[in-house]
Design a protein around this motif. Structure first.
Motif, PDB file in Angstrom:
ATOM      1  N   TYR A 158     -11.715  -0.102   3.445  1.00 51.94           N
ATOM      2  CA  TYR A 158     -11.824   0.335   2.065  1.00 51.94           C
ATOM      3  C   TYR A 158     -12.759  -0.611   1.311  1.00 51.94           C
ATOM      4  CZ  TYR A 158     -10.548   1.916  -2.568  1.00 51.94           C
ATOM      5  OH  TYR A 158     -10.597   2.415  -3.833  1.00 51.94           O
TER       6      TYR A 158
ATOM      7  N   CYS B   8      -7.672  -1.179   6.719  1.00 56.56           N
ATOM      8  CA  CYS B   8      -8.770  -0.934   7.648  1.00 56.56           C
ATOM      9  C   CYS B   8      -8.225  -0.275   8.893  1.00 56.56           C
ATOM     10  CB  CYS B   8      -9.525  -2.205   7.991  1.00 56.56           C
ATOM     11  SG  CYS B   8      -8.554  -3.457   8.812  1.00 56.56           S
TER      12      CYS B   8
ATOM     13  N   THR C 183     -15.745  -4.977   2.238  1.00 56.02           N
ATOM     14  CA  THR C 183     -14.353  -4.578   2.491  1.00 56.02           C
ATOM     15  C   THR C 183     -13.481  -5.814   2.598  1.00 56.02           C
ATOM     16  OG1 THR C 183     -14.710  -4.562   4.875  1.00 56.02           O
ATOM     17  CG2 THR C 183     -15.005  -2.473   3.724  1.00 56.02           C
TER      18      THR C 183
ATOM     19  N   HIS D  13       0.848  -1.194   0.000  1.00 58.16           N
ATOM     20  CA  HIS D  13       0.000   0.000   0.000  1.00 58.16           C
ATOM     21  C   HIS D  13       0.880   1.239   0.000  1.00 58.16           C
ATOM     22  CE1 HIS D  13      -3.578  -2.334   1.913  1.00 58.16           C
ATOM     23  NE2 HIS D  13      -3.502  -2.506   0.609  1.00 58.16           N
TER      24      HIS D  13
END
Length: 88
Positions: free
Chosen positions: A50, A87, A82, A32
């Motif tokens: 997300y 998170c 999700t 990420h």
């Protein structure tokens, strides 16, 4: 490899929660990339994750499978689209 990420997080918290000074913890994958500071959207009452268009737990076909693991008999609205991360 984490086969059961929620349980892995629970095990980690069982061992280390007392040492965590922060109010919130972000769970993210190593690939990420955050280009801007992330806003704090979570609260003490609400977690944030997300949404992914391809995760559809409330689809009728998936709901039947999910029921095998839904011992609490949580309603469909309890399962957001999700993934495991990111998170907060």
């Amino acid at each position: 490899v984490v086969l059961h990420r929620p349980y892995a997080i629970k095990q980690w918290l069982d061992s280390h929660a007392a040492a965590i000074e922060e109010e919130f913890v972000l769970l993210a994958e190593p690939d990420h990339l955050f280009l801007r500071p992330m806003p704090l959207l979570a609260s003490n009452e609400t977690a944030v994750g997300y949404p992914f268009f391809y995760i559809t737990p409330n689809d009728d076909a998936h709901w039947k499978i999910l029921q095998k693991f839904n011992a609490a008999r949580a309603p469909r609205a309890s399962f957001p689209p999700t993934g495991n991360s990111p998170c907060m």
